[in-house]
Write a protein that holds these residues in place. Structure first.
Motif, PDB file in Angstrom:
ATOM      1  N   TYR B  33       0.851  -1.195   0.000  1.00 40.80           N
ATOM      2  CA  TYR B  33       0.000   0.000   0.000  1.00 40.80           C
ATOM      3  C   TYR B  33       0.887   1.246   0.000  1.00 40.80           C
ATOM      4  O   TYR B  33       1.071   1.871   1.046  1.00 40.80           O
ATOM      5  N   HIS B  52     -12.650   4.831  -0.405  1.00 42.05           N
ATOM      6  CA  HIS B  52     -12.699   3.358  -0.394  1.00 42.05           C
ATOM      7  C   HIS B  52     -11.766   2.695   0.613  1.00 42.05           C
ATOM      8  O   HIS B  52     -11.629   1.483   0.623  1.00 42.05           O
ATOM      9  N   GLN B  55     -13.539   0.030   2.877  1.00 38.45           N
ATOM     10  CA  GLN B  55     -13.815  -1.212   2.149  1.00 38.45           C
ATOM     11  C   GLN B  55     -12.531  -2.040   2.034  1.00 38.45           C
ATOM     12  O   GLN B  55     -12.542  -3.257   2.201  1.00 38.45           O
ATOM     13  N   ASN B  56     -11.427  -1.358   1.754  1.00 45.00           N
ATOM     14  CA  ASN B  56     -10.175  -2.079   1.562  1.00 45.00           C
ATOM     15  C   ASN B  56      -9.612  -2.618   2.876  1.00 45.00           C
ATOM     16  O   ASN B  56      -9.016  -3.690   2.912  1.00 45.00           O
ATOM     17  N   LEU B  59     -11.664  -5.662   3.570  1.00 39.87           N
ATOM     18  CA  LEU B  59     -11.281  -6.772   2.697  1.00 39.87           C
ATOM     19  C   LEU B  59     -10.045  -7.482   3.235  1.00 39.87           C
ATOM     20  O   LEU B  59      -9.952  -8.707   3.193  1.00 39.87           O
ATOM     21  N   TYR B  63      -9.700 -11.734   6.210  1.00 43.66           N
ATOM     22  CA  TYR B  63      -8.901 -12.965   6.132  1.00 43.66           C
ATOM     23  C   TYR B  63      -8.560 -13.507   7.508  1.00 43.66           C
ATOM     24  O   TYR B  63      -8.450 -14.700   7.724  1.00 43.66           O
ATOM     25  N   ALA B 136     -10.142 -17.416   7.563  1.00 39.24           N
ATOM     26  CA  ALA B 136      -9.305 -18.207   6.667  1.00 39.24           C
ATOM     27  C   ALA B 136      -7.906 -18.380   7.232  1.00 39.24           C
ATOM     28  O   ALA B 136      -7.279 -19.422   7.093  1.00 39.24           O
ATOM     29  N   ILE B 137      -7.408 -17.346   7.863  1.00 36.57           N
ATOM     30  CA  ILE B 137      -6.047 -17.398   8.415  1.00 36.57           C
ATOM     31  C   ILE B 137      -6.137 -17.192   9.921  1.00 36.57           C
ATOM     32  O   ILE B 137      -6.722 -16.215  10.376  1.00 36.57           O
TER      33      ILE B 137
END
Lengths: 656, 196
Positions: B33, B52, B55-56, B59, B63, B136-137
């Motif tokens: 980033y 945004h 949102q990022n 996202l 995880y 997920a992680i």
């Protein structure tokens, strides 16, 4: 015997320059100590210039950085590009539509960057398709092809796409003269029956949209290259011609007989005025106009049916011929607009015409006859000077803004620097090998950035590691900031680099688009949130409204598809982060993958042919869980009672 | 008009800037980033630092099982009421010119400020530690406990591949100034009273 006499001095020159070249190579201009530093752009740092180099027979436009010579992007323009789904997805297929139907390839030649007051403004880049005559406009905020207009009544759209100094017009003219309108007739009746056209395509100041304002019906010569007047000569356009012999067979001999061909000087402002006052004849012509819309993310193709044709004889005093020796190729106007350099590619000298002398000669009616009603000006009355013994096979000239011109010589493989006004050669450097055009960023504008020169070479030979019989074309970078040119770098290029346009990076970097705003997405099948994803059947057509975001598709399991269906995947990338595209492809789809930018929607069609459960997946490594970004479509036999259903957020939903 | 009155008026009015300026900012930096992403915390919303960003951030965080940054919180409706109430109260107190009331306002505001920070910490703690079971992680600390992703209350902290910065913004400065000024108003008022 006569031929031998002509060839003898040439051979001597070849030997002379040949040995020169070898010597130059051995002494290794590029081995000088600080050369590497001059092209070294440290990791994370940026190049100073963009170079937009034509992709030649690849049909595309490539974007390089200078001085590093690094390739940044290949912009698909006239040819299919599976990597970006250009011409494969439903949205961009209309871009390649023509009056001949879908034409998936062209020969891209000459890029030119838009200008305001004769200076680069970095809004758009234009480039011509040579084979099926077309002009494309590339938006330099997205680096994507925004518009393509077909040029009717043209064949071999070579003398294109050059722009006037306020981007009033982009000009396209024909290389091959043809019957206009086309008809079935004996080729042997070429002379005086075949015609060439010059098209002036207006460019909307705000949107950039192109429209053919008028076409000039010209004698049946071959029109090779062109450049607009600058500054004092603004309002005029200059075109080189060859085959003024009007031969139709074995042109290498039959079109090389005249001692002088012409540069056509066209006073387009005068013709524009004539047309604005109702002049010219509306003639039937079929051509496609294709426009891509950044909000619908979709291109539309419109077939137009007429153009305004102007016969030069109806606008006296608008067009004149300047005699120029031996099949001139490049036609280049210096930044002041005074000098028009004609590169007679078979001539031993380089001819430079004077704009002010031309105006005087026109005023004084210093004519030397006429051709098809167009006055031919007396050579001596328009000549500014000649560069003597400059090299062999002059092709093209650009300028550094400091009073010097740089001309490429194809046969003697070199770049020659000479002084405007005194016409003396001040430096020459070999190229490897057989250079075509050259480019100095802004070098065909009023304000060149005379730091680097890129020579675009036709032959690569031993410059890189061999790659079989086919090797890439090649470009070479020279430092022209000092008195003497210095060879800095070789770099390979795609297709054949016919010409290039360059500009300072600072002109473009700030306005380069990072994402498409999802809220502005007006695509007919877009969805702006996952909850809107759905599958809709209508007859044997199934429309999947799909979304993608790290790291899943919605929906990702679809059932109720049948063999024989036509399945539309309308896929929206919901990401709003820079450089996070996702891809998608379906096993057995007879098309390319899609590569969808954040906020964009694209569509591909899949026609399942076999019963089974078939996967699709993300084709662009997007995140740590990219490999998990996948889904299945269940295909049942035709007429099966399995209803449409799909999963959203892990839950199954029935479709309509 | 008495100086203490004017200062108290300013102190109370400063609260209104909280409807414009964010109180706090949390910025995340990582190699991928180059333009850091972050959020601005206002009294009535959490907003993108750049378009945004939230949102990022969501996202990325999903995880490891972190919840989305809330669009609606109880605090977003309570804080504005508290701020407006305190503003009105401050103005009324100023008009009375009673310096003792200034002190009461100062104490009240200080307590509310501390309560706000405690509330902020509690949200952060929940945000950084209350993770989804289906993440997920799942990273763990050396001792085997699940890793927490709580951003610092104040300061800079490295969280996996990110460096998180958490610092006050103009709104917080105005708030502290407001509280400070009420104390100054009290002192001035006291002195003015003595002179009389």
């Amino acid at each position: 015997m006569k031929t031998i006499k002509i060839l003898l001095p040439f051979l001597t020159l070849i030997l002379l320059f040949g040995s020169c070249s070898k010597k130059g190579k051995k002494s290794g201009g590029a081995l000088a100590g600080d050369v590497a530093e001059k092209v070294y752009v440290a990791p994370g740092e940026h190049d100073e210039f963009y170079a937009f180099i034509s992709g030649g027979f690849s049909g595309q436009l490539s974007v390089y950085g200078l001085p590093s010579g690094r390739l940044f992007k290949v912009i698909p323009v006239f040819s299919l590009d599976a990597e970006k789904a250009y011409g494969f997805n439903e949205e961009t297929k209309p871009m390649l539509n023509t009056s001949f139907g879908f034409v998936p390839w062209d020969d891209a030649h000459h890029p030119d960057i838009s200008q305001t007051n004769g200076e680069l403004d970095g809004r758009w880049c234009f480039i011509n398709g040579n084979n099926t005559p077309r002009i494309a406009r590339i938006d330099l905020s997205t680096f994507e092809t925004a518009e393509i207009i077909e040029i009717p009544n043209s064949a071999g759209n070579h003398s294109s796409s050059f722009i006037t100094e306020n981007t009033e017009y982009v000009v396209a003219s024909t290389r091959f003269s043809i019957p206009i309108p086309q008809k079935d007739m004996p080729i042997s009746e070429y002379k005086s029956n075949f015609k060439g056209t010059m098209s002036f395509i207006s460019v909307d100041k705000e949107t950039g949209n192109m429209d053919i304002k008028f076409q000039l019906l010209m004698p049946g010569f071959d029109y090779d290259l062109s450049h607009p007047g600058r500054d004092k000569s603004h309002g005029w356009f200059f075109f080189t011609t060859y085959n003024t012999e009007e031969a139709n067979s074995l042109l290498e001999v039959n079109a090389s007989q005249n001692d002088k061909d012409f540069i056509a000087a066209v006073n387009w402002k005068k013709i524009e005025e004539y047309v604005n006052n109702g002049g010219g004849k509306k003639v039937a012509a079929k051509y496609a106009h294709n426009v891509y819309n950044d909000h619908t993310h979709t291109a539309t193709s419109t077939i137009k049916d007429q153009v305004v044709m102007v016969d030069p004889r109806d606008v006296p005093g608008a067009i004149f011929f300047l005699p120029t020796p031996k099949s001139p190729h490049g036609c280049d106007v210096d930044p002041s607009g005074e000098y028009i350099v004609g590169s007679g590619k078979l001539a031993a000298e380089l001819t430079v015409h004077s704009f002010s002398k031309m105006l005087k000669a026109i005023e004084g009616k210093k004519f030397d006859g006429e051709a098809y009603g167009i006055p031919i000006l007396k050579y001596d009355e328009v000549l500014a000077g000649v560069v003597k013994q400059p090299g062999l096979g002059p092709l093209h000239t650009e300028f550094d803004g400091k009073g010097y011109a740089y001309t490429t010589f194809f046969i003697s493989s070199e770049v020659v620097k000479w002084k405007l006004g005194t016409w003396e050669v001040v430096d020459r450097k070999p190229t490897y090998y057989s250079v075509g055009h050259l480019m100095i960023p802004g070098g065909n504008s009023r304000k060149p950035f005379g730091k680097y020169l890129v020579a675009m070479n036709k032959i690569t030979k031993d410059r890189y590691l061999p790659t079989g019989p086919e090797v890439n074309q090649s470009a070479q970078l020279y430092d022209i900031s000092g008195d003497k040119m210095e060879l800095l770098l070789d770099f390979p290029t795609i297709g054949e680099p016919h010409y290039a346009a360059g500009c300072p990076a600072s002109l473009l970097t700030d306005k380069s688009k990072k994402i498409y705003k999802l809220e502005d997405n007006k695509h007919k099948y877009a969805i702006t949130k996952e909850a809107d994803a759905k599958v809709v059947r209508s007859g044997n057509e199934v429309h999947i409204y799909m979304s993608m975001i790290r790291s899943h598709f919605a929906p990702d399991n679809i059932e109720g598809i049948q063999v024989g269906d036509k399945v539309y995947f309308h896929v929206t990338n919901l990401e709003q982060d820079y450089d996070v595209p996702h891809g998608i492809s379906m096993i057995g789809a007879n098309t390319s993958e899609l590569l969808i930018m954040p906020g964009q929607t694209e569509t591909f069609i899949w026609e399942p042919k076999q019963v089974g459960v078939w996967p699709f997946y993300c084709t662009d490594f997007c995140s740590a869980l990219h490999q998990e970004m996948q889904g299945y479509v269940r295909v049942s036999p035709k007429g099966s009672s399995t209803p449409i259903s799909y999963t959203l957020d892990g839950e199954s939903t029935s479709g309509k | 008009m008495k100086k203490s009155k004017i200062i108290m008026l300013i102190a109370a009015s400063l609260l209104l800037t909280l409807f414009i300026f964010p109180l706090w900012n949390i910025t995340l930096e990582a190699p991928q980033y180059p333009d850091p992403i972050g959020m601005n915390i206002h009294i009535n919303k959490i907003a993108d630092m750049n378009p945004h960003d939230i949102q990022n951030i969501n996202l990325m965080n999903h995880y490891v099982g972190m919840k989305d940054i809330p669009e609606n919180m109880l605090e977003f409706s309570i804080f504005p009421i508290v701020v407006v109430t305190m503003f009105v109260l401050g103005i009324l107190f100023a008009i009375t010119g009673n310096y003792r009331l200034f002190l009461i306002w100062f104490v009240l505001m200080s307590l509310l400020g501390i309560a706000g920070m405690v509330d902020f910490y509690m949200w952060e703690h929940d945000y950084g530690t209350n993770l989804s079971q289906t993440a997920a992680i799942k990273f763990t600390n050396e001792d085997g406990t699940p890793m927490a992703y709580q951003p610092p209350l104040f300061g800079t902290k490295t969280i996996l591949n990110f460096v998180a910065h958490s610092y006050p913004r103009l709104g917080a400065v105005a708030l502290i100034l407001s509280i400070g000024l009420s104390l100054v108003a009290f002192i001035f008022g006291k002195n003015e009273n003595k002179k009389l």
